[in-house]
Design an enzyme around this catalytic site. Sequence first.
Site, short mmCIF file in Angstrom:
data_model
loop_
_atom_site.label_atom_id
_atom_site.label_comp_id
_atom_site.label_asym_id
_atom_site.label_seq_id
_atom_site.Cartn_x
_atom_site.Cartn_y
_atom_site.Cartn_z
N TYR A 1 6.58 -10.01 7.36
CA TYR A 1 6.45 -8.57 7.52
C TYR A 1 6.97 -8.16 8.90
O TYR A 1 6.91 -8.93 9.86
CB TYR A 1 4.99 -8.14 7.40
CG TYR A 1 4.47 -8.08 5.99
CD1 TYR A 1 4.51 -6.89 5.25
CD2 TYR A 1 3.90 -9.20 5.39
CE1 TYR A 1 4.01 -6.83 3.96
CE2 TYR A 1 3.41 -9.15 4.10
CZ TYR A 1 3.47 -7.97 3.39
OH TYR A 1 2.99 -7.91 2.11
N ASP B 1 0.82 -1.21 0.00
CA ASP B 1 0.00 0.00 0.00
C ASP B 1 0.86 1.26 0.00
O ASP B 1 2.07 1.22 0.22
CB ASP B 1 -0.92 0.02 1.24
CG ASP B 1 -1.98 -1.07 1.18
OD1 ASP B 1 -2.30 -1.52 0.07
OD2 ASP B 1 -2.48 -1.45 2.25
#
Length: 253
Positions: free
Chosen positions: A111, A53
């Site tokens: 992540y 994003d």
Amino acid sequence: MRNLKVFIAYNGAAYHGFQRQDNAITVQEVVEKAIGKLLKTAPPTIYGCSRTDTGVHARRFCFNVHIDGKIPCEGFIKGMNTLLPDDIAVISCEDVSDDFHARYDTKAKEYVYLINNKPSRDVFLQNLAYHYPYKLDIEKMNEAAKLFIGEHDFAGFCRAEGKARVKSTVRTIYNLGATLKDGVCEIRIRGNGFLYNMVRIVAGTLIYVSEDKRTLEDVRNAIETGARDFAGVTLPPDGLYLNEVFYDEILGT
């Protein structure tokens, strides 16, 4: 025609994510233009391992690209790093089989979410970590983190419109934990895949558990019922990093 497997790192602060868009600058567009310039061809299409994003960073992001040229991988790396802006760098490059695909061959991703947990803003972490100046209860956060490990339906940890993008909201989490060192909290999560905003919602849920805004039972309910209200807030994108992409089977150690 060659198929190159390329790893890059990027600071996503200036970009509207990785994937090409018609009305905004993205990492994909910048990299494709640089490859075209290097090879003196039209910009080729690169296939990324994931969408990221707006504002999200990557330490090791993989893409593959088909090129028609004899440039050695070492020359590709050096040439690209000359042409790319300072916030994108090529880390490695190798020739792979024609059927390799950076997205579809992924076995797992990891992540990291960084939180500046110091009382004051850290000017050297601006756009690189979420500033949370209150005391974090790492022990409580790690108790909650254990509930996520394993195969679960994570519908309650996905932005609503993201559910329409996938056939299933079931994912397997191999590892999840929080550490705090020198005023920086690192939440590290590894799994076979992630839903839209899932990592940011999981991180926000762990903070809510630390604040006693959510209980362990709330976390269980969020996982078991898929109800978003039981989970925590969605944290901002600037603390999120795609840390690693795995193409071999792993056990999550």
